[in-house]
Scaffold this motif. Structure first.
Motif, PDB file in Angstrom:
ATOM      1  N   ARG A   1       0.825  -1.211   0.000  1.00  0.00           N
ATOM      2  CA  ARG A   1       0.000   0.000   0.000  1.00  0.00           C
ATOM      3  C   ARG A   1       0.858   1.259   0.000  1.00  0.00           C
ATOM      4  N   ILE A   2       1.924   1.260   0.847  1.00  0.00           N
ATOM      5  CA  ILE A   2       2.793   2.442   0.950  1.00  0.00           C
ATOM      6  C   ILE A   2       3.485   2.725  -0.387  1.00  0.00           C
ATOM      7  N   GLY A   3       3.902   1.644  -1.084  1.00  0.00           N
ATOM      8  CA  GLY A   3       4.674   1.827  -2.322  1.00  0.00           C
ATOM      9  C   GLY A   3       3.838   2.101  -3.562  1.00  0.00           C
ATOM     10  N   ALA A   4       2.523   1.887  -3.477  1.00  0.00           N
ATOM     11  CA  ALA A   4       1.658   2.027  -4.663  1.00  0.00           C
ATOM     12  C   ALA A   4       1.722   3.444  -5.235  1.00  0.00           C
ATOM     13  N   GLY A   5       2.095   3.522  -6.522  1.00  0.00           N
ATOM     14  CA  GLY A   5       2.107   4.808  -7.218  1.00  0.00           C
ATOM     15  C   GLY A   5       3.205   5.769  -6.802  1.00  0.00           C
ATOM     16  N   LYS A   6       4.167   5.319  -6.001  1.00  0.00           N
ATOM     17  CA  LYS A   6       5.248   6.214  -5.530  1.00  0.00           C
ATOM     18  C   LYS A   6       6.416   6.224  -6.520  1.00  0.00           C
ATOM     19  N   SER A   7       7.038   7.401  -6.663  1.00  0.00           N
ATOM     20  CA  SER A   7       8.230   7.499  -7.522  1.00  0.00           C
ATOM     21  C   SER A   7       9.506   7.338  -6.691  1.00  0.00           C
ATOM     22  N   SER A   8       9.366   7.444  -5.358  1.00  0.00           N
ATOM     23  CA  SER A   8      10.508   7.207  -4.460  1.00  0.00           C
ATOM     24  C   SER A   8       9.950   6.910  -3.064  1.00  0.00           C
ATOM     25  N   LEU A   9      10.758   6.253  -2.231  1.00  0.00           N
ATOM     26  CA  LEU A   9      10.336   5.906  -0.873  1.00  0.00           C
ATOM     27  C   LEU A   9      11.425   6.311   0.125  1.00  0.00           C
ATOM     28  N   ASP A  10      11.005   6.915   1.230  1.00  0.00           N
ATOM     29  CA  ASP A  10      11.946   7.327   2.280  1.00  0.00           C
ATOM     30  C   ASP A  10      11.650   6.570   3.563  1.00  0.00           C
ATOM     31  N   VAL A  11      12.702   6.010   4.146  1.00  0.00           N
ATOM     32  CA  VAL A  11      12.581   5.188   5.354  1.00  0.00           C
ATOM     33  C   VAL A  11      13.473   5.770   6.448  1.00  0.00           C
ATOM     34  N   LEU A  12      12.961   5.771   7.682  1.00  0.00           N
ATOM     35  CA  LEU A  12      13.747   6.219   8.839  1.00  0.00           C
ATOM     36  C   LEU A  12      13.780   5.112   9.883  1.00  0.00           C
ATOM     37  N   GLY A  13      14.991   4.702  10.274  1.00  0.00           N
ATOM     38  CA  GLY A  13      15.160   3.739  11.363  1.00  0.00           C
ATOM     39  C   GLY A  13      15.679   4.461  12.593  1.00  0.00           C
ATOM     40  N   VAL A  14      14.978   4.304  13.727  1.00  0.00           N
ATOM     41  CA  VAL A  14      15.376   4.996  14.963  1.00  0.00           C
ATOM     42  C   VAL A  14      15.824   3.949  15.984  1.00  0.00           C
ATOM     43  N   GLY A  15      17.086   4.043  16.411  1.00  0.00           N
ATOM     44  CA  GLY A  15      17.629   3.043  17.337  1.00  0.00           C
ATOM     45  C   GLY A  15      17.759   1.696  16.662  1.00  0.00           C
ATOM     46  N   SER A  16      18.386   1.679  15.479  1.00  0.00           N
ATOM     47  CA  SER A  16      18.411   0.467  14.652  1.00  0.00           C
ATOM     48  C   SER A  16      19.426  -0.575  15.095  1.00  0.00           C
ATOM     49  N   GLY A  17      20.276  -0.252  16.049  1.00  0.00           N
ATOM     50  CA  GLY A  17      21.254  -1.232  16.519  1.00  0.00           C
ATOM     51  C   GLY A  17      22.159  -1.691  15.396  1.00  0.00           C
ATOM     52  N   GLY A  18      22.389  -3.001  15.306  1.00  0.00           N
ATOM     53  CA  GLY A  18      23.290  -3.548  14.294  1.00  0.00           C
ATOM     54  C   GLY A  18      22.661  -3.715  12.923  1.00  0.00           C
ATOM     55  N   GLY A  19      21.385  -3.329  12.789  1.00  0.00           N
ATOM     56  CA  GLY A  19      20.738  -3.302  11.476  1.00  0.00           C
ATOM     57  C   GLY A  19      20.157  -4.605  10.976  1.00  0.00           C
ATOM     58  N   GLU A  20      20.174  -5.660  11.818  1.00  0.00           N
ATOM     59  CA  GLU A  20      19.674  -6.962  11.355  1.00  0.00           C
ATOM     60  C   GLU A  20      18.211  -6.893  10.913  1.00  0.00           C
ATOM     61  N   MET A  21      17.394  -6.203  11.709  1.00  0.00           N
ATOM     62  CA  MET A  21      15.968  -6.085  11.357  1.00  0.00           C
ATOM     63  C   MET A  21      15.786  -5.155  10.154  1.00  0.00           C
ATOM     64  N   ASP A  22      16.564  -4.075  10.114  1.00  0.00           N
ATOM     65  CA  ASP A  22      16.454  -3.102   9.015  1.00  0.00           C
ATOM     66  C   ASP A  22      16.702  -3.769   7.667  1.00  0.00           C
ATOM     67  N   VAL A  23      17.771  -4.559   7.598  1.00  0.00           N
ATOM     68  CA  VAL A  23      18.148  -5.205   6.346  1.00  0.00           C
ATOM     69  C   VAL A  23      17.018  -6.094   5.835  1.00  0.00           C
ATOM     70  N   GLU A  24      16.381  -6.822   6.738  1.00  0.00           N
ATOM     71  CA  GLU A  24      15.272  -7.705   6.339  1.00  0.00           C
ATOM     72  C   GLU A  24      14.058  -6.896   5.882  1.00  0.00           C
ATOM     73  N   MET A  25      13.740  -5.833   6.622  1.00  0.00           N
ATOM     74  CA  MET A  25      12.565  -5.018   6.259  1.00  0.00           C
ATOM     75  C   MET A  25      12.803  -4.277   4.940  1.00  0.00           C
ATOM     76  N   LEU A  26      14.015  -3.760   4.751  1.00  0.00           N
ATOM     77  CA  LEU A  26      14.325  -3.058   3.501  1.00  0.00           C
ATOM     78  C   LEU A  26      14.304  -4.014   2.314  1.00  0.00           C
ATOM     79  N   SER A  27      14.780  -5.238   2.522  1.00  0.00           N
ATOM     80  CA  SER A  27      14.743  -6.240   1.446  1.00  0.00           C
ATOM     81  C   SER A  27      13.300  -6.558   1.069  1.00  0.00           C
TER      82      SER A  27
END
Length: 291
Positions: A44-70
């Motif tokens: 739903r968030i990506g529908a019709g978008k020409s670009s997407l911006d993501v903010l991670g707050v307190g992301s630690g070592g990024g393990e969760m971020d990498v999976e969510m971004l993928s």
């Protein structure tokens, strides 16, 4: 998480945190559920978008971020993604960067790093006239360390674009963490970032309701084995207890009376017994706040 008074994550505490993740498989449980929760949201968030911006707050070592971004990238493969990360720990940020270097599908995503406590990021952004807005913001197991979670959540919610979502993950109100931190708040909070018991999902939901914000909550059941915590000669038990109480060394950090009281509480009020083993209720809440 780490510099200033943002969190306690540094040195030995990071090692204990890593040990906790290995012992509990918490990340795997979160990811398993997050994929189901986030897939329709990302579509739903990506529908019709020409670009997407993501903010991670307190992301630690990024393990969760990498999976969510993928996952986000797989849903909108043709849409460019840009990411901002707010993380107070240099040690964790270096680990995140190393993880990205080994994640081929994310190589083209530009990352902007804000190595500072989230409160400092908030001050910086507010000082600018033009606030950057985001399609997706996540705060995973980090709201416990905020000086004023009401203000911080209000601020991050204000950074959402239309149709954006703010994901907050934290201990469920029913979890054993809440029992432990409420019963021993004075002892456990001494020398940490806050003077209050750790907040839980009930606190966040009460705040969201008070602000009239729309949200969806998903409670994820989870537990981990704390049987070794009751064996005074167990290294595993010592390290788990150190992480759970946010201390470098549990056995050296409390008086014998407090140690005994904490162990009694863990055994009698925070555990269920299965096949002679003690399991601590680690249930957590995924809260998706609508823009």
């Amino acid at each position: 998480m780490g510099t200033g008074k943002q969190t306690c994550y540094d040195g030995t505490i990071i090692e204990n945190f890593d040990f906790f993740l290995e012992h509990t498989k918490e990340h795997e449980v979160q990811l398993q559920h997050l994929r189901h929760i986030l897939l329709p949201e990302f579509e739903r968030i990506g529908a019709g978008k020409s670009s997407l911006d993501v903010l991670g707050v307190g992301s630690g070592g990024g393990e969760m971020d990498v999976e969510m971004l993928s996952l986000l990238q797989s849903v909108s493969p043709a849409v460019p993604i840009a990411v901002d990360i707010v993380e107070g720990s240099v040690q964790f940020t270096d680990r995140f960067k190393a993880l990205l270097a080994n994640t081929a599908n994310l190589q083209k995503i530009p990352f902007t790093w804000h190595i500072m406590p989230s409160e400092d990021y908030e001050k910086q952004v507010k000082a600018k006239e033009d606030m950057k807005k985001f399609d997706f913001i996540h705060m995973i197991h980090m709201v416990y360390y905020l000086k004023d979670f009401h203000e911080t959540l209000k601020f991050h919610h204000s950074l959402l674009k239309n149709n954006g979502r703010l994901l907050i993950i934290l201990n469920a109100a029913t979890s054993s963490w809440v029992t432990m931190w409420k019963t021993y708040s004075k002892e456990l909070c001494a020398g940490t970032t806050t003077d209050e018991p750790k907040i839980h999902s009930g606190d966040v939901i009460a705040f969201l309701k008070s602000q009239g914000l729309k949200y969806d909550e998903f409670v994820i059941p989870d537990s981990f084995d704390i049987t070794e915590c009751f064996n005074p000669s167990s290294t595993t038990g010592e390290r788990l207890l150190s992480f759970m109480t946010l201390r470098d060394h549990f056995s050296q950090s409390f008086t014998p009376d407090i140690r005994a009281g904490l162990l009694d509480l863990l055994r009698d009020k925070c555990s269920t017994i299965k096949d002679g083993r003690f399991f601590f209720d680690n249930s957590f809440s995924c809260i998706l706040v609508h823009a």
